[in-house]
Scaffold this motif. Structure first.
Motif, mmCIF file in Angstrom:
data_model
loop_
_atom_site.group_PDB
_atom_site.id
_atom_site.type_symbol
_atom_site.label_atom_id
_atom_site.label_comp_id
_atom_site.label_asym_id
_atom_site.label_seq_id
_atom_site.Cartn_x
_atom_site.Cartn_y
_atom_site.Cartn_z
ATOM 1 N N GLU A 182 0.828 -1.212 0.000
ATOM 2 C CA GLU A 182 0.000 0.000 0.000
ATOM 3 C C GLU A 182 0.860 1.258 0.000
ATOM 4 O O GLU A 182 0.546 2.241 -0.688
ATOM 5 C CB GLU A 182 -0.931 -0.023 1.212
ATOM 6 N N ASP A 183 1.953 1.246 0.768
ATOM 7 C CA ASP A 183 2.855 2.411 0.777
ATOM 8 C C ASP A 183 3.467 2.643 -0.600
ATOM 9 O O ASP A 183 3.518 3.774 -1.091
ATOM 10 C CB ASP A 183 3.967 2.211 1.808
ATOM 11 N N ALA A 184 3.938 1.559 -1.210
ATOM 12 C CA ALA A 184 4.540 1.692 -2.540
ATOM 13 C C ALA A 184 3.506 2.136 -3.573
ATOM 14 O O ALA A 184 3.808 2.934 -4.464
ATOM 15 C CB ALA A 184 5.171 0.366 -2.957
ATOM 16 N N SER A 353 -7.149 2.457 3.678
ATOM 17 C CA SER A 353 -8.178 1.639 4.323
ATOM 18 C C SER A 353 -9.436 1.569 3.466
ATOM 19 O O SER A 353 -10.051 0.504 3.317
ATOM 20 C CB SER A 353 -8.509 2.196 5.710
ATOM 21 N N TRP A 354 -9.820 2.700 2.900
ATOM 22 C CA TRP A 354 -11.041 2.762 2.087
ATOM 23 C C TRP A 354 -10.928 1.869 0.857
ATOM 24 O O TRP A 354 -11.848 1.106 0.542
ATOM 25 C CB TRP A 354 -11.304 4.207 1.688
ATOM 26 N N ARG A 355 -9.816 1.938 0.158
ATOM 27 C CA ARG A 355 -9.628 1.120 -1.036
ATOM 28 C C ARG A 355 -9.477 -0.359 -0.675
ATOM 29 O O ARG A 355 -9.852 -1.241 -1.451
ATOM 30 C CB ARG A 355 -8.407 1.597 -1.821
ATOM 31 N N LEU A 357 -11.135 -1.863 1.509
ATOM 32 C CA LEU A 357 -12.484 -2.382 1.778
ATOM 33 C C LEU A 357 -13.409 -2.177 0.592
ATOM 34 O O LEU A 357 -14.632 -2.274 0.731
ATOM 35 C CB LEU A 357 -13.066 -1.688 3.016
ATOM 36 N N ALA A 358 -12.847 -1.880 -0.569
ATOM 37 C CA ALA A 358 -13.655 -1.595 -1.753
ATOM 38 C C ALA A 358 -14.556 -2.775 -2.083
ATOM 39 O O ALA A 358 -14.161 -3.936 -1.975
ATOM 40 C CB ALA A 358 -12.752 -1.289 -2.945
ATOM 41 N N GLY A 359 -15.782 -2.468 -2.483
ATOM 42 C CA GLY A 359 -16.732 -3.505 -2.836
ATOM 43 C C GLY A 359 -17.596 -3.959 -1.687
ATOM 44 O O GLY A 359 -18.527 -4.746 -1.879
ATOM 45 N N ASP A 360 -17.323 -3.514 -0.490
ATOM 46 C CA ASP A 360 -18.123 -3.896 0.676
ATOM 47 C C ASP A 360 -18.547 -2.630 1.411
ATOM 48 O O ASP A 360 -17.792 -2.072 2.213
ATOM 49 C CB ASP A 360 -17.312 -4.810 1.595
ATOM 50 N N ARG A 361 -19.753 -2.154 1.125
ATOM 51 C CA ARG A 361 -20.236 -0.910 1.725
ATOM 52 C C ARG A 361 -20.391 -1.035 3.241
ATOM 53 O O ARG A 361 -20.243 -0.052 3.972
ATOM 54 C CB ARG A 361 -21.580 -0.524 1.109
ATOM 55 N N THR A 362 -20.690 -2.237 3.703
ATOM 56 C CA THR A 362 -20.856 -2.414 5.154
ATOM 57 C C THR A 362 -19.550 -2.136 5.885
ATOM 58 O O THR A 362 -19.520 -1.446 6.909
ATOM 59 C CB THR A 362 -21.336 -3.841 5.453
ATOM 60 N N LEU A 363 -18.450 -2.693 5.351
ATOM 61 C CA LEU A 363 -17.148 -2.474 5.990
ATOM 62 C C LEU A 363 -16.687 -1.036 5.822
ATOM 63 O O LEU A 363 -16.068 -0.461 6.729
ATOM 64 C CB LEU A 363 -16.121 -3.437 5.400
ATOM 65 N N GLN A 364 -16.970 -0.431 4.678
ATOM 66 C CA GLN A 364 -16.616 0.975 4.487
ATOM 67 C C GLN A 364 -17.412 1.862 5.452
ATOM 68 O O GLN A 364 -16.897 2.861 5.964
ATOM 69 C CB GLN A 364 -16.860 1.385 3.042
ATOM 70 N N ALA A 365 -18.671 1.501 5.700
ATOM 71 C CA ALA A 365 -19.472 2.246 6.682
ATOM 72 C C ALA A 365 -18.873 2.112 8.080
ATOM 73 O O ALA A 365 -18.895 3.067 8.873
ATOM 74 C CB ALA A 365 -20.917 1.739 6.674
ATOM 75 N N ILE A 390 -16.961 11.479 -3.593
ATOM 76 C CA ILE A 390 -18.218 10.974 -4.137
ATOM 77 C C ILE A 390 -18.507 9.574 -3.625
ATOM 78 O O ILE A 390 -19.661 9.185 -3.405
ATOM 79 C CB ILE A 390 -18.200 11.016 -5.689
ATOM 80 N N ASP A 391 -17.450 8.786 -3.368
ATOM 81 C CA ASP A 391 -17.648 7.430 -2.845
ATOM 82 C C ASP A 391 -18.116 7.465 -1.393
ATOM 83 O O ASP A 391 -18.926 6.621 -0.975
ATOM 84 C CB ASP A 391 -16.349 6.634 -2.972
ATOM 85 N N ILE A 392 -17.618 8.412 -0.612
ATOM 86 C CA ILE A 392 -18.090 8.563 0.775
ATOM 87 C C ILE A 392 -19.565 8.925 0.781
ATOM 88 O O ILE A 392 -20.359 8.387 1.573
ATOM 89 C CB ILE A 392 -17.252 9.628 1.508
ATOM 90 N N ILE A 393 -19.948 9.842 -0.110
ATOM 91 C CA ILE A 393 -21.356 10.259 -0.169
ATOM 92 C C ILE A 393 -22.234 9.086 -0.586
ATOM 93 O O ILE A 393 -23.373 8.953 -0.105
ATOM 94 C CB ILE A 393 -21.518 11.442 -1.142
#
Length: 467
Positions: A182-184, A353-355, A357-365, A390-393
């Protein structure tokens, strides 16, 4: 009768008068110099001199006056020399310590370089100083200290590429392959044409993929158990199904074939329980000799065809089960990684962290819920991107009904992030239309209480610009 003085006498008298007047003027001048000297000495003061018994009648001989005069004349020069000396011997500053550390680093004296960088940080902590010390720690294989220093550098400047790259190296050595990748990846996003970072990202991703494959294989092996009777139990979604084990049954069939071959009678007949593979071989042999198989052999062949069809079907089922298990293993690994969600401290941490959990709105919430809305302006500063906004919204409606107060606070504090208005203006027409629909259907629906409707109405012009 007195005689008038002659010219010579008048000249003598005039010379005498001038002599007396000159002596008086000289004496007065000396007295004036004495008074000035006494006054000056009283103002400045002479170290060790007791002035309590000094009077005008005190002895001011020529040698005493000369000594005091020499002292006063040299006082200013001594003071100037002292001032110049203290200016030159000044305390070290952060910049000089950093430069000295760089020199030690070039000479491969890494411990000395660390000491210099540490003093520089103590005097003035900067992202560069922390990143420099992290590099020195990497050289002497103190990877945990290097990771910590890079984190401190990113807390000061979350766009500092060298800190991401060096922390990626440290995390790889510590076995934190996901964090290393992720850092790279983030460093590569900041500088896409950097060949060194491209290579670093490819290496980190390869190691991470291998680790995930290993975990998936382990999960698959633990999910599939082989019964002693030759049956395989496959657990899929909690349902246990029995599928014939291809490997074990094949071994048994081979052994049975050898045994039955030895048990053939003299007429060349094969017992009815002979395995299918043996029957097929004998059938072909008999036909080649011009002999017709009897009814029992025909039945056996038909039975073998059915068994072969069943085996193929079971193989397909097993293959599908394995694929599903692999997918479930990957999903379980993702859930395990998301169990310990922690509040992010920077835009980088949030985005990673957001990326992840991509594809799972429950985990992003869940990530949004552990992140304080009030901290959003400090977290993002000027690093909030349009895709993340826009993804947060899009995610907020998933918990809007259950936690309406939190959702509205999120919308309010997102609008306080730097460059928010500019980001909204740069949205595409499709994204603006989507945002307007979310606002109308979710945020300002008939089910929204009036107290929240008023707050949302104030935010509406900021989020939904007029077309």
């Amino acid at each position: 009768m007195a005689r008038a003085p002659t010219k010579h006498g008048r000249d003598q008298a005039l010379d005498w008068e001038m002599s007396v007047n000159g002596k008086d003027k000289k004496a007065k001048s000396q007295d004036l110099d004495k008074e000035k000297l006494v006054s000056s000495s009283q103002k400045v003061g002479v170290v060790g001199e007791d002035r309590r018994h000094m009077t005008k009648a005190s002895t001011f001989d020529s040698s005493s006056i000369a000594r005091q005069y020499d002292y006063l004349r040299n006082y200013d020069s001594v003071s100037h020399l002292s001032t110049g000396f203290t200016t030159e011997v000044s305390s070290p500053d952060a910049a000089s310590e950093k430069e000295l550390g760089n020199e030690y680093f070039k000479q491969k004296k890494f411990n000395e370089a660390i000491d210099c960088y540490s003093r520089s940080i103590a005097l003035s902590p900067t992202a560069v100083a922390f990143a420099n010390r992290a590099m020195a720690y990497l050289k002497i294989r103190r990877f945990q200290e290097a990771e910590d220093d890079c984190t401190e550098a990113l807390n000061l400047d979350d766009r500092y590429i060298k800190a991401y790259s060096r922390r990626s190296t440290a995390r790889k050595e510590l076995g934190k392959l996901k964090g290393s990748m992720e850092d790279a990846e983030f460093a590569l996003r900041l500088e896409p044409n950097n060949q060194e970072i491209k290579k670093q990202y490819a290496e980190a991703k390869s190691l991470y993929d291998k680790e995930m494959l290993k975990k998936a294989s382990g999960a698959l092996r633990s999910s599939v158990g082989v019964e002693k009777a030759g049956k395989t139990k496959v657990v899929v979604n909690g349902v246990v199904g029995g599928v014939q084990s291809v490997s074990s049954s094949s071994q048994k069939m081979g052994a049975a074939a050898i045994q039955k071959d030895r048990e053939k009678d003299s007429n060349g007949k094969v017992p009815s329980n002979t395995p299918t593979s043996v029957l097929e071989i004998e059938s072909k042999t008999t036909r080649s000799k011009g002999q017709e198989p009897d009814a029992s052999r025909e039945d056996a062949l038909q039975s073998s065809g059915l068994e072969s069809s069943k085996r193929n079907q079971r193989k397909q089922e097993l293959k599908g089960s394995v694929q599903e298990l692999a997918a479930r293993a990957a999903s379980l690994a993702k859930v395990e990684a998301a169990k310990n969600i922690t509040p992010p401290n920077s835009a980088y941490q949030f985005e990673v962290s957001w990326r992840g959990l991509a594809g799972d709105r429950t985990l992003q919430a869940c990530l949004l819920k552990v992140t304080s809305p009030v901290a959003l302006p400090q977290i993002f500063k000027n690093a909030l991107s349009a895709p993340i906004l826009i993804d947060i919204i899009r995610c907020i409606p998933t918990f809007f009904t259950e936690e309406m107060d939190l959702a509205v606070k999120y919308l309010e504090n997102l609008a306080k992030v730097s460059r928010f208005d500019m980001i909204i203006m740069c949205l595409s027409s499709t994204e603006r239309a989507e945002l307007q629909k979310i606002w109308d259907d979710v945020f300002c629906s008939n089910a929204t209480p009036m107290e929240y409707v008023e707050r949302l109405d104030k935010l509406h012009p900021r989020y939904c610009l007029k077309q």
